[in-house]
Design a protein around this motif. Structure first.
Motif, PDB file in Angstrom:
ATOM      1  N   ALA A 111       2.736  -7.446   0.198  1.00 62.28           N
ATOM      2  CA  ALA A 111       3.257  -6.242  -0.434  1.00 62.28           C
ATOM      3  C   ALA A 111       4.745  -6.105  -0.129  1.00 62.28           C
ATOM      4  O   ALA A 111       5.529  -5.663  -0.967  1.00 62.28           O
ATOM      5  N   ALA A 112       5.160  -6.529   1.084  1.00 62.99           N
ATOM      6  CA  ALA A 112       6.567  -6.399   1.455  1.00 62.99           C
ATOM      7  C   ALA A 112       7.449  -7.275   0.572  1.00 62.99           C
ATOM      8  O   ALA A 112       8.491  -6.841   0.100  1.00 62.99           O
ATOM      9  N   SER A 113       7.024  -8.540   0.333  1.00 62.23           N
ATOM     10  CA  SER A 113       7.823  -9.431  -0.510  1.00 62.23           C
ATOM     11  C   SER A 113       7.916  -8.891  -1.929  1.00 62.23           C
ATOM     12  O   SER A 113       8.972  -8.894  -2.541  1.00 62.23           O
ATOM     13  N   PHE A 114       6.779  -8.473  -2.454  1.00 59.89           N
ATOM     14  CA  PHE A 114       6.747  -8.077  -3.865  1.00 59.89           C
ATOM     15  C   PHE A 114       7.383  -6.709  -4.064  1.00 59.89           C
ATOM     16  O   PHE A 114       8.247  -6.524  -4.910  1.00 59.89           O
ATOM     17  N   ILE A 115       6.956  -5.740  -3.266  1.00 59.39           N
ATOM     18  CA  ILE A 115       7.368  -4.358  -3.517  1.00 59.39           C
ATOM     19  C   ILE A 115       8.703  -4.030  -2.854  1.00 59.39           C
ATOM     20  O   ILE A 115       9.583  -3.449  -3.468  1.00 59.39           O
ATOM     21  N   SER A 116       8.863  -4.418  -1.578  1.00 53.72           N
ATOM     22  CA  SER A 116      10.004  -3.898  -0.819  1.00 53.72           C
ATOM     23  C   SER A 116      11.242  -4.781  -0.805  1.00 53.72           C
ATOM     24  O   SER A 116      12.342  -4.282  -0.644  1.00 53.72           O
ATOM     25  N   MET A 117      11.062  -6.122  -0.909  1.00 53.80           N
ATOM     26  CA  MET A 117      12.176  -6.992  -0.560  1.00 53.80           C
ATOM     27  C   MET A 117      13.413  -6.810  -1.447  1.00 53.80           C
ATOM     28  O   MET A 117      14.527  -6.671  -0.934  1.00 53.80           O
ATOM     29  N   ALA A 118      13.226  -6.805  -2.771  1.00 54.85           N
ATOM     30  CA  ALA A 118      14.392  -6.673  -3.650  1.00 54.85           C
ATOM     31  C   ALA A 118      15.114  -5.357  -3.377  1.00 54.85           C
ATOM     32  O   ALA A 118      16.344  -5.281  -3.411  1.00 54.85           O
ATOM     33  N   GLY A 119      14.350  -4.295  -3.079  1.00 53.64           N
ATOM     34  CA  GLY A 119      14.955  -3.007  -2.754  1.00 53.64           C
ATOM     35  C   GLY A 119      15.758  -3.079  -1.466  1.00 53.64           C
ATOM     36  O   GLY A 119      16.867  -2.550  -1.378  1.00 53.64           O
ATOM     37  N   LEU A 120      15.189  -3.753  -0.463  1.00 51.44           N
ATOM     38  CA  LEU A 120      15.912  -3.928   0.798  1.00 51.44           C
ATOM     39  C   LEU A 120      17.219  -4.667   0.566  1.00 51.44           C
ATOM     40  O   LEU A 120      18.268  -4.295   1.103  1.00 51.44           O
ATOM     41  N   ILE A 121      17.147  -5.745  -0.233  1.00 48.72           N
ATOM     42  CA  ILE A 121      18.346  -6.541  -0.494  1.00 48.72           C
ATOM     43  C   ILE A 121      19.376  -5.691  -1.231  1.00 48.72           C
ATOM     44  O   ILE A 121      20.576  -5.736  -0.925  1.00 48.72           O
ATOM     45  N   ALA A 122      18.907  -4.882  -2.189  1.00 45.01           N
ATOM     46  CA  ALA A 122      19.833  -4.038  -2.947  1.00 45.01           C
ATOM     47  C   ALA A 122      20.633  -3.129  -2.016  1.00 45.01           C
ATOM     48  O   ALA A 122      21.827  -2.904  -2.240  1.00 45.01           O
ATOM     49  N   ILE A 178      10.448   1.399  -3.930  1.00 42.43           N
ATOM     50  CA  ILE A 178      10.189   1.666  -5.340  1.00 42.43           C
ATOM     51  C   ILE A 178      11.064   0.849  -6.277  1.00 42.43           C
ATOM     52  O   ILE A 178      10.823   0.817  -7.469  1.00 42.43           O
ATOM     53  N   LEU A 179      12.097   0.148  -5.754  1.00 45.11           N
ATOM     54  CA  LEU A 179      13.038  -0.490  -6.681  1.00 45.11           C
ATOM     55  C   LEU A 179      12.382  -1.497  -7.613  1.00 45.11           C
ATOM     56  O   LEU A 179      12.664  -1.518  -8.803  1.00 45.11           O
ATOM     57  N   VAL A 180      11.484  -2.333  -7.051  1.00 45.83           N
ATOM     58  CA  VAL A 180      10.834  -3.317  -7.913  1.00 45.83           C
ATOM     59  C   VAL A 180       9.860  -2.632  -8.855  1.00 45.83           C
ATOM     60  O   VAL A 180       9.816  -2.912 -10.053  1.00 45.83           O
ATOM     61  N   LEU A 181       9.077  -1.698  -8.309  1.00 39.18           N
ATOM     62  CA  LEU A 181       8.081  -1.010  -9.146  1.00 39.18           C
ATOM     63  C   LEU A 181       8.762  -0.203 -10.237  1.00 39.18           C
ATOM     64  O   LEU A 181       8.241  -0.055 -11.334  1.00 39.18           O
ATOM     65  N   ALA A 182       9.946   0.319  -9.933  1.00 34.91           N
ATOM     66  CA  ALA A 182      10.624   1.155 -10.920  1.00 34.91           C
ATOM     67  C   ALA A 182      11.587   0.374 -11.804  1.00 34.91           C
ATOM     68  O   ALA A 182      12.064   0.901 -12.798  1.00 34.91           O
ATOM     69  N   SER A 183      11.881  -0.905 -11.449  1.00 36.12           N
ATOM     70  CA  SER A 183      12.942  -1.613 -12.184  1.00 36.12           C
ATOM     71  C   SER A 183      12.681  -1.700 -13.684  1.00 36.12           C
ATOM     72  O   SER A 183      13.618  -1.542 -14.469  1.00 36.12           O
ATOM     73  N   PRO A 184      11.430  -1.946 -14.142  1.00 40.37           N
ATOM     74  CA  PRO A 184      11.238  -1.953 -15.603  1.00 40.37           C
ATOM     75  C   PRO A 184      11.543  -0.583 -16.227  1.00 40.37           C
ATOM     76  O   PRO A 184      12.109  -0.515 -17.319  1.00 40.37           O
ATOM     77  N   GLU A 185      11.181   0.497 -15.506  1.00 39.72           N
ATOM     78  CA  GLU A 185      11.477   1.834 -16.047  1.00 39.72           C
ATOM     79  C   GLU A 185      12.969   2.096 -16.032  1.00 39.72           C
ATOM     80  O   GLU A 185      13.533   2.646 -16.966  1.00 39.72           O
ATOM     81  N   ILE A 186      13.634   1.691 -14.922  1.00 43.80           N
ATOM     82  CA  ILE A 186      15.074   1.906 -14.820  1.00 43.80           C
ATOM     83  C   ILE A 186      15.785   1.169 -15.951  1.00 43.80           C
ATOM     84  O   ILE A 186      16.741   1.660 -16.532  1.00 43.80           O
ATOM     85  N   ALA A 187      15.290  -0.032 -16.274  1.00 47.68           N
ATOM     86  CA  ALA A 187      15.924  -0.790 -17.350  1.00 47.68           C
ATOM     87  C   ALA A 187      15.385  -0.398 -18.713  1.00 47.68           C
ATOM     88  O   ALA A 187      15.765  -0.985 -19.724  1.00 47.68           O
ATOM     89  N   GLY A 188      14.458   0.577 -18.776  1.00 40.39           N
ATOM     90  CA  GLY A 188      13.936   1.056 -20.050  1.00 40.39           C
ATOM     91  C   GLY A 188      13.010   0.078 -20.749  1.00 40.39           C
ATOM     92  O   GLY A 188      12.960   0.013 -21.971  1.00 40.39           O
ATOM     93  N   LEU A 189      12.243  -0.726 -19.983  1.00 36.00           N
ATOM     94  CA  LEU A 189      11.318  -1.674 -20.603  1.00 36.00           C
ATOM     95  C   LEU A 189      10.031  -0.959 -21.022  1.00 36.00           C
ATOM     96  O   LEU A 189       9.690   0.088 -20.490  1.00 36.00           O
ATOM     97  N   PRO A 190       9.284  -1.544 -21.999  1.00 36.94           N
ATOM     98  CA  PRO A 190       8.099  -0.863 -22.526  1.00 36.94           C
ATOM     99  C   PRO A 190       6.946  -0.728 -21.512  1.00 36.94           C
ATOM    100  O   PRO A 190       6.870  -1.483 -20.542  1.00 36.94           O
ATOM    101  N   ALA A 191       6.034   0.200 -21.801  1.00 38.29           N
ATOM    102  CA  ALA A 191       4.944   0.556 -20.891  1.00 38.29           C
ATOM    103  C   ALA A 191       4.056  -0.613 -20.430  1.00 38.29           C
ATOM    104  O   ALA A 191       3.685  -0.659 -19.264  1.00 38.29           O
ATOM    105  N   PRO A 192       3.671  -1.577 -21.314  1.00 39.61           N
ATOM    106  CA  PRO A 192       2.797  -2.658 -20.841  1.00 39.61           C
ATOM    107  C   PRO A 192       3.409  -3.420 -19.668  1.00 39.61           C
ATOM    108  O   PRO A 192       2.713  -3.812 -18.739  1.00 39.61           O
TER     109      PRO A 192
END
Lengths: 556, 116
Positions: A57-68, A353-367
């Motif tokens: 979960a840390a690699s997938f969910i948290s890591m990109a946010g930590l790096i950001a 939340i950065l990875v989980l929210a990144s599609p929403e932040i970039a305005g990508l579609p719901a699927p």
């Protein structure tokens, strides 16, 4: 129900159904299937399983946010969590596979002594438990945001699915499910990353294109008063970056749940190629993560810069409901952003939340947003299952059958292993729902302990025939005591007072020094005491050669 | 894939504790094989250290003076280049060890001589 929720439900339910089908098809009847998947897993599949096992979960969910938020120093995770595979492939995996047993404590038990085996089994259980708690909590976050399920129920549902395939299929079920989980998680990670790269730079390979936006990111960061993104050592001093990277690398190579995956291949050669495939599969995510971090940070900063609080983008509203995004009291327009709740910044964003929210932040579609939810759960569940297997095998194979029930029949061993696994799942559910306050800091423990206990004695056990049992016990205990003492000294974990870091060395980096202490003590004590028995030295000699020498040499 | 017998590498090391040690008569190949393995290992580990701890940490600031395609070079090594190099290192190791195993006749084979 919103669109995002519907799609998340479809992807999550679909992937869970897939895992259950795989579990049913790979149920086992023997302990060899339960512990090492009948040693019959092809290298590519094993590589994918290692990758899913490893990427939590840390690699997938948290890591990109930590790096950001860390910027350049985020490289401690990128290098630390990949470089360890070079050590594993070259120094440990082929030799441990040649030895060919069920668990890591079993190797040190044969090589050194039963005492070392028992100490190792206890350490393996502690390390794995600290880790599994984080996975359960990570799964809970995904459930509560995407499915509006209460965290407790989310944890229970995920655990029930893990229970089904881990208890019936053991290592075999876990391995094939992990192959499926790797596929789900990598697709869920790459599709949004490609889409974001395409939207922002016009070319869908984030690894290449995120260079283009670094100058822009440095500029806008300066306007928010943030440190220069590409400048090294803004988050940690150089010596600490060095030590943390090393500690994560040797910790990776010493983590029992990663090592046992190499016992499941057919051959020694298979173990080498498993390591290669594993790192290719892991690298796919790990080279994408820094790009996701940079793109998302730029999107985020330019989206909220100077925005009035009542006109913020919709993802901010969505995530505020989970409490992971907060706007400071009395703020009217956003002028500062931080991931630290005590910073007093206008907008506080949790790393997770950065990875989980990144599609929403970039305005990508719901699927696509829904797919990311399934990916996050796959990452958390695959790692949890691998850890639970280590707990079950250490508790049953290395402790229970040694001390309580040495004459257990094969059927009884399988039953006891399953019960151990079931109990481990229950404990994990409890801590997933009531996570101890120190979860985040506890991961530093897991790596520090693995680095300072297992890695040195495995290394010496394989490469130095003279290393003996007294040396190994002293070395392990010295490394353990040293590392734990410094962690307790610097972290307010057990209610103790937190002291300043000595020489700028953080508790995450101390494992490196602990490993050196272990190494020095093992060598010194071994040299002062009697060499190991002749048979043991013969065994160490034997693991050097993948097979018996053949009379005539066959060409490839 | 069709081999159903116990692979020679499975289970405990074979009970041939009576065989002479690495320096025993007719076993000179063992020292030679092991030395070549160690030499390969050391070379690869030097590269491993150079790209990660060298380029990504110790000399990152100097390398950052060079910017390629938007990436300061040290930053690129720390967040991209080191990982690509790690993959290549394991690939080289696996391929070279296949060759070394064949050269010394210790590769894992099925009864018909195909790779196990």
């Amino acid at each position: 129900m919103s669109d995002i929720q519907t799609w998340a439900l479809i992807f999550v339910a679909g992937s869970f159904a897939l895992y259950i089908v795989i579990a049913w098809r790979s149920r086992v009847r023997e302990t060899k299937g339960f512990f090492v998947a009948e040693q019959n897993i092809p290298a590519v599949a094993n590589g994918a399983a290692v990758a899913a096992d490893w990427m939590s979960a840390a690699s997938f969910i948290s890591m990109a946010g930590l790096i950001a938020f860390l910027g350049s120093d985020g490289s401690i995770y990128l290098m630390g969590w990949t470089g360890g595979y070079v050590l594993l492939a070259l120094l440990l995996a082929p030799y441990l596979r040649k030895w060919g047993k069920f668990t890591v404590p079993e190797f040190v038990g044969d090589r050194f002594s039963e005492t070392v085996r028992s100490v190792s089994a206890v350490v393996a259980i502690i390390v794995s438990f600290t880790y599994v708690v984080g996975q359960m909590a990570g799964g809970g976050i995904v459930f509560s945001r995407f499915l509006q399920v209460e965290q407790a129920w989310g944890v229970a549902i995920a655990a029930a699915v893990i229970f089904a395939y881990a208890v019936f299929g053991g290592m075999k079920g876990i391995t094939w499910t992990q192959v499926a989980q790797y596929t789900v998680l990598i697709v869920a990670y790459l599709i949004p990353a490609w889409a974001v790269a395409q939207t922002m730079t016009g070319f869908p390979v984030p690894q290449i294109t995120f260079g283009e936006i670094l100058a822009e990111l440095n500029r806008i960061g300066a306007e928010f008063g943030l440190p220069v993104y590409t400048e090294a050592f803004t988050a940690r001093p150089q010596i600490d970056v060095f030590l943390v990277t090393m500690s994560l690398m040797i910790g990776t190579a010493g983590l029992p749940h990663v090592i046992i995956r190499f016992y499941t291949t057919k051959t020694v050669r298979g173990a080498r190629y498993s390591a290669l495939w594993a790192l290719i599969f892991i690298g796919l995510l790990y080279t994408t993560a820094p790009a996701v971090g940079a793109f998302t940070k730029l999107n985020l900063l330019s989206g909220v810069q100077g925005a009035a609080v009542d006109a913020l983008p919709s993802w901010v509203q969505n995530w505020m409901a989970t409490g992971l995004v907060t706007v400071g009291d009395g703020v009217e327009t956003i002028g500062s952003v931080s991931n630290n709740p005590d910073s007093g910044a206008d907008l506080i964003i949790n790393n997770d939340i950065l990875v989980l929210a990144s599609p929403e932040i970039a305005g990508l579609p719901a699927p696509i947003v829904g797919l990311v939810a399934a990916g996050g759960l796959a990452a958390a569940m695959s790692t949890a299952a691998g850890l639970l297997l280590v707990i079950s095998s250490s508790a049953s194979h290395d402790l229970y059958f040694r001390y309580v029930d040495h004459h257990a029949s094969e059927a009884r061993r399988l039953l006891v292993s399953r019960i151990a696994m079931g109990l481990a799942v229950l404990v994990a559910i409890y801590f997933g729902i009531n996570p101890p306050a120190f979860v985040a800091q506890v991961v530093a423990f897991a790596f520090g302990l693995a680095a300072s206990t297992f890695f040195p004695i495995l290394l010496l056990g394989i490469f130095w025939k003279r290393a003996n049992a007294v040396g190994a016990v002293s070395g392990m205990l010295a490394g353990l005591a040293f590392t734990a003492t410094y962690m307790i000294y610097t972290l307010p974990v057990f209610g103790t007072e937190a002291n300043d870091h000595i020489l700028g060395i953080s508790p995450e980096g101390i494992g490196t020094i602990g490993a050196v202490v272990n190494l020095v003590v093992t060598v010194t004590v071994s040299l002062l005491t009697r060499p190991p028995a002749h048979e043991v030295q013969e065994m160490v000699e034997n693991i050097r050669y993948p097979a018996e020498r053949r009379a005539e040499v066959t060409s490839a | 894939m069709a081999d159903t017998h116990e692979s020679p590498s499975g289970g405990a090391p074979p009970p041939d504790a009576g065989t002479p040690g690495p320096d025993g008569p007719g076993n000179g190949w063992r020292t030679e094989y092991w030395k070549k393995n160690l030499r390969l290992m050391v070379v690869l580990l030097v590269v491993w250290f150079a790209v990660s701890f060298g380029a990504g940490i110790l000399f990152v600031e100097q390398l950052n003076q060079v910017v390629i395609a938007g990436f300061p070079l040290g930053f690129w090594f720390a967040q991209q280049g080191s990982i690509y190099t790690f993959i290549v290192l394991i690939l080289v190791y696996a391929l070279r060890m296949d060759r070394l195993d064949d050269e010394y006749g210790v590769s894992e084979r099925n009864d018909d001589g195909s790779r196990a």
